[in-house]
Structure formats: structure tokens, C-alpha cells
Design a protein around this motif. Structure first.
Motif, short mmCIF file in Angstrom:
data_model
loop_
_atom_site.label_atom_id
_atom_site.label_comp_id
_atom_site.label_asym_id
_atom_site.label_seq_id
_atom_site.Cartn_x
_atom_site.Cartn_y
_atom_site.Cartn_z
N CYS A 104 0.83 -1.20 0.00
CA CYS A 104 0.00 0.00 0.00
C CYS A 104 0.87 1.25 0.00
O CYS A 104 0.64 2.20 -0.78
CB CYS A 104 -0.92 -0.01 1.21
N GLU A 105 1.90 1.29 0.86
CA GLU A 105 2.80 2.44 0.89
C GLU A 105 3.59 2.55 -0.41
O GLU A 105 3.79 3.64 -0.94
CB GLU A 105 3.78 2.32 2.06
N ALA A 106 4.02 1.40 -0.94
CA ALA A 106 4.76 1.41 -2.20
C ALA A 106 3.92 1.99 -3.32
O ALA A 106 4.42 2.73 -4.18
CB ALA A 106 5.22 -0.01 -2.55
N LYS A 107 2.63 1.68 -3.32
CA LYS A 107 1.73 2.23 -4.33
C LYS A 107 1.66 3.74 -4.22
O LYS A 107 1.72 4.47 -5.22
CB LYS A 107 0.33 1.61 -4.16
N ILE A 121 1.81 -3.88 -8.37
CA ILE A 121 3.22 -3.51 -8.26
C ILE A 121 4.02 -4.79 -8.42
O ILE A 121 3.79 -5.77 -7.71
CB ILE A 121 3.53 -2.87 -6.89
N ASP A 122 4.95 -4.79 -9.34
CA ASP A 122 5.72 -6.00 -9.59
C ASP A 122 6.64 -6.29 -8.40
O ASP A 122 7.04 -5.39 -7.67
CB ASP A 122 6.55 -5.84 -10.86
N THR A 123 6.95 -7.56 -8.23
CA THR A 123 7.84 -7.95 -7.14
C THR A 123 8.63 -9.17 -7.57
O THR A 123 8.40 -9.74 -8.64
CB THR A 123 7.04 -8.26 -5.86
N LEU A 124 9.58 -9.55 -6.76
CA LEU A 124 10.33 -10.78 -6.97
C LEU A 124 10.72 -11.32 -5.61
O LEU A 124 10.71 -10.59 -4.61
CB LEU A 124 11.57 -10.55 -7.84
N THR A 125 11.03 -12.59 -5.55
CA THR A 125 11.40 -13.18 -4.28
C THR A 125 12.68 -12.51 -3.76
O THR A 125 13.57 -12.16 -4.52
CB THR A 125 11.65 -14.69 -4.43
N GLY A 126 12.74 -12.34 -2.44
CA GLY A 126 13.89 -11.68 -1.84
C GLY A 126 14.16 -12.17 -0.44
O GLY A 126 13.27 -12.71 0.24
#
Length: 522
Positions: free
Chosen positions: A24-27, A57-62
Motif C-alpha cells: 500500500c505504501e509502495a503504491k 506492483i511488480d515484485t520478486l522473491t527476496g
């Protein structure tokens, strides 16, 4: 504009924000891609994936693994990205670290009681998520609730956890080689986190030899001089420049907002609507295939050892229903549907399970393939290996990713160095077989093509393929600089012949050898 923050902590380690709150904050901050990199912990991928789709919002494993340099005792933090969500090696590392921390926590709580502090240890469970890791922030919250301090980072924090704090212990984290191995073994890439914090600059060439891909440049604690030094080392050792806010929400002495520092590596535009749709279909289908493929299943021989299982039919039904619901006027061509042909508009080409016999007998080495053509021109595709939690995606002109990490352009290989995937029953490949380095067979056309995408194979020939077998894989191969030749109707039983290679030159050499064998267009 791309805005990528690759260093964020959640409630699953020592951050105060839930997964939903982070997205939500990233958006609000206009991020296009983020990575949640909890300390020695992996948040549930389903929860991350749902937030990704909800906020687009795109993401990837981290992950951020806590390691040390045994020669100097320095703390070395390694950021891992793009690994398989199953991540067995990383999970083992995290489980071992959790046990170490629990022993450390027991000692710390005993010391606090000896010092006269009174508190309820059961309160600690309220601050942690299920499966989460107990951190010093949780101990401070417990002491705040017990009335010993009003603020997490008051003088009490430094008395307990500062440079000479009574609860501070010598770092017994694993050797950084163990952390590197865990991330790389699970198919991820590694970045060195905040190198200025521990003056880790001298470790960069050592880590590069072990497989380091990037160094964190933009980080809140890095000065302009630190960023310059990171950039110089990246150029010297051919490393990428990572970056991120390293936010812990409210659990940080200095609160940092998401996007305060950005990455120059793995920046990414949000996926197109159709690519987002394909990724979601493959993720759901893979989960179903893995679950249904792990138990007894019915299967049928369609003739000439061409098998279909109830899993094939179930996956096909689910994907076809989803496509028809979203794009009702578009053509669908699938292995288990009545014969279809390419139309002038959009065409979806599906292989619900490629490698059905592998599924039946091995429970692995099978793939799901979905491609989209505009007329006879491929525009995007996705391949999924359910067992290994690997998804390959690509759009025309935008490259190819594996688990959201970009794959490099394929490197040319000479014929005598080529690992050859032979999917034929012909006895006319003597010339070709004598020139390649080694011969293998995977039992799945899509798997064979996926191994070309990652450089594990270099050349393949199959004399029994249909468009659903190769539509997605050949498109992705060509996006990475590979090449393929298809002979329609020239294979066994009127099927197509496919010859694919990691480079145009290798393909031409293979075609020449096949022609000399007298088996070029039969």
C-alpha cells in the motif's frame, strides 16, 4: 518512470509493516517494483503474490541472509533475489538461523531477569507473525509494554544492544560462503548489502569469485563517497548496482520511507495487462498441477504412446475458461481440444501438460506452456515448471525473465561444445551425433527449450512436435538471440520437425550436418 526498491523488511522479521501495508505504501510512493528482503526469513509467497496483484506492483522473491567473515568477524549481509519460491536451500539456512536466534534469545531473556526486569515472555508471541523470527525490536516492545521505557530507541536500547550492550553477543552467523551457496543453489542472484556499514569493500573480489551479481550502492547509510566507491567497484568487477530503502517501518532508529533509495538494477515496468494475466494463469495452474500430480491419477493412451492424464484435462479446462471469460472472441488452440488453426486475430496456444509421461512416472520434468500470437506472429509467452517453481515470461522486444529475473542473451557455442537434446527416433543423425559434445533427452519439448533458455542445453532436434509444444519456447528462445527451424508435417505421423539452437550459427551448422546425413526434410 521505473522506481524500484530492493531492500524492505516486513513483520516476518524485524519490520513493523505487514505485507499489505508495504505494498500500500509502495503504491502511494509510485513504485513499479519492490522486493521484501526479510532477515533470515521468507514471507509466505502466496501472501506476497496476492498483494502484488491487488496493488499491481511488480515484485520478486527476496531475502537478506546474515553471514560473517570468519577471518575478521565482520558481519556480512547478502541480499538474494529471484530464487525459486520453494527455496529449499535458503529455507534450510533460515531454519538454522532461527535455532541460533532462539538459543540466543533464551540467554538474553535470562540475563534480563537476572538484572531485575520483570515481564511476560508470552507477550513476545504477540509481536511475531507465525513462523517469524524473534528480533531485538520484539524484546524492546516487550519491555515497553512492561513499562521500562516509552520509546523503542531510548537509552535502554543502547544499554542493552549498543556497541557494549549487555545483551550483545559475538556474531556466530554462518560463513558468507554458505549464504552465497544457499541463494545460488535456489536459482537466485546475490547482492552485497550496505558494504560501507562493515567496511566490506575488500570482500567484493572474493564474493565476485563466488558468484556475486551486484553491490548495493544507494542505501540510507551510504555517503556520497560510499556510493562513488561502490560504483567504482561495480565497474571494476562487472557488477550491477542494487539499492533500496532498507526500511523497517517503525522498528528503526531513523524511520525510512519506501523508495527513499532506489535500485539501478532489476528496474522494471509493470507488466502489460496480458502478460500479467498469463503470469497469474501459470501460477495458479502450477499450484494445481503440483497438488493434483502428487496423488494417483487416471490416464489414457490416445494412441502410439501419446498419453493424456486427468491433470492435463483439468489444467486445460481452467486455463481455457479463464481465457474465454477475459477474451471471449479470441481463438484458443490446445493439445486436448479439437483441431484448431491460427486465425487473423489473437490466438492463444496452450499445452496444459507437456511431458505427461514424466508427470505420470517421475512426478517432475513436466511443463505448462502458454503463448499468444497476433495472427501468425508471437507477441508473448510463458512457460512454467511446477515442480521447480520456475516461470519463464517474455514479451516481444522486452527480453525474457525467469522468476522475474532477466535472463542474459544466449552465448554462441561451437558444435563440438554443444550439449544436444535428441528427441528423435531416427537413425539418420550420425553426422550430427558425432560432432556434438554430449547427448541428452528430457522427455518434454518445453523442458528442452527451457534448458536452451538457461544455457544448460545448446541444441535440440525433435521429429514429433505440434505447435503447442514449441509456440512459447521457440518465441522466448528467439527473444534471447537463439534460432529455430520448423518443418511442418515432416515428422513422425505427420507431426512437425523442430530444430532449435542457442545461436543462428549453431543452427546452420546443425542443419548442414543433418543434410549430410540425408535427413533434412523427410
Amino acid at each position: 518512470m521505473n522506481k524500484t526498491d530492493l531492500h524492505i523488511h516486513s513483520v516476518y522479521s524485524d519490520g513493523s509493516q505487514s505485507i499489505d501495508e508495504i505494498f500500500c505504501e509502495a503504491k502511494k510512493e509510485g513504485m513499479t517494483r519492490i522486493a521484501i528482503t526479510d532477515h533470515d526469513a521468507l514471507p509466505p509467497w502466496e501472501e506476497v503474490r496476492e498483494a502484488r496483484d491487488r496493488y499491481r506492483i511488480d515484485t520478486l522473491t527476496g531475502v537478506e541472509l546474515s553471514c560473517r567473515d570468519p577471518l575478521t568477524g565482520r558481519s556480512v549481509h547478502l541480499l538474494g533475489y529471484g530464487f525459486s519460491p520453494a527455496a529449499p536451500h535458503i529455507r534450510k539456512f533460515c531454519e538454522d538461523m532461527t535455532l541460533r536466534r532462539r538459543r540466543q534469545n533464551s540467554r538474553q531473556l535470562s540475563i534480563l531477569k537476572e538484572m531485575g526486569y520483570r515481564f511476560e515472555c508470552s507477550k513476545l508471541l504477540e509481536y511475531m507473525t507465525p513462523g517469524g523470527v524473534l528480533q531485538k525490536q520484539h524484546i524492546l516492545l516487550m519491555l515497553m509494554d512492561a513499562g521500562y521505557t516509552e520509546h523503542m530507541f531510548s537509552s535502554l536500547f543502547f544499554e542493552l544492544f549498543g556497541r557494549r550492550g549487555v545483551l550483545l553477543e559475538e556474531d556466530d552467523s554462518p560463513h558468507f560462503e554458505e549464504g552465497m551457496y544457499a541463494i545460488l543453489a535456489d536459482g537466485g542472484q546475490v547482492a552485497l548489502a550496505h558494504p560501507a556499514l562493515g567496511e566490506l569493500w575488500d570482500l567484493v573480489p572474493v564474493l565476485k569469485e563466488l558468484g556475486l551479481a551486484a553491490i548495493e550502492m544507494d542505501h540510507p547509510v551510504h555517503s556520497a563517497q560510499d556510493r562513488l566507491r561502490a560504483a567504482e567497484l561495480a565497474q571494476k568487477y562487472d557488477l550491477e548496482l542494487a539499492g533500496g530503502s532498507d526500511t523497517h517501518g517503525n522498528y528503526s532508529y531513523i524511520q525510512r520511507r519506501i523508495g527513499e533509495c532506489l535500485s539501478h538494477w532489476l528496474t522494471h515496468d509493470n507488466l502489460s495487462e496480458r502478460m500479467h494475466f498469463v503470469r497469474g494463469l501459470l501460477e495458479e495452474a502450477s499450484k494445481e498441477a503440483l497438488m493434483r500430480g502428487s496423488r494417483p491419477m487416471r490416464s489414457w493412451d490416445k494412441g502410439k504412446q501419446d498419453w493424456v492424464s486427468e491433470v492435463d484435462l483439468y489444467i486445460q479446462e481452467k486455463i481455457v475458461q479463464a481465457i474465454r471469460s477475459r477474451y471471449p472472441s479470441e481463438t484458443i488452440i490446445s493439445e486436448e481440444l479439437p483441431n484448431g488453426s491460427l486465425s487473423k486475430g489473437f490466438n492463444w496456444i496452450l499445452d496444459p501438460i507437456d511431458g505427461t509421461r514424466n508427470l505420470l512416472y517421475e512426478r517432475e520434468n513436466y511443463f505448462i506452456s502458454l503463448a499468444l500470437y497476433n495472427g501468425n506472429i508471437p507477441v508473448l509467452a510463458g512457460l512454467s515448471d511446477p515442480k521447480r517453481s520456475e516461470i519463464f515470461l517474455g514479451e516481444r522486444g522486452k527480453g525474457v525473465t525467469k522468476n522475474d529475473m532477466p535472463l542474459p542473451a544466449l552465448k554462441p557455442v561451437a558444435m563440438h561444445q554443444a550439449i544436444f537434446e535428441n528427441g528423435t527416433k531416427a537413425n539418420h543423425l550420425g553426422k550430427l551425433l558425432s560432432e556434438v559434445q554430449a547427448v541428452r533427452y528430457s522427455g518434454s519439448i518445453v523442458k528442452s527449450l527451457s534448458m536452451l533458455l538457461t544455457g544448460k542445453r545448446h541444441l535440440m532436434v525433435s521429429d514429433k512436435v505440434r505447435i503447442w509444444d514449441y509456440a512459447g519456447g521457440v518465441f522466448l528462445l528467439e527473444e534471447l538471440g537463439g534460432a529455430a527451424k520448423i518443418y511442418p508435417g515432416k515428422g513422425r505421423g505427420g507431426a512437425d520437425v523442430l530444430i532449435a539452437a542457442v545461436s543462428r550459427d549453431l543452427l546452420e551448422d546443425a542443419l548442414k550436418a543433418i543434410k549430410e546425413d540425408g535427413w533434412d526434410e523427410r
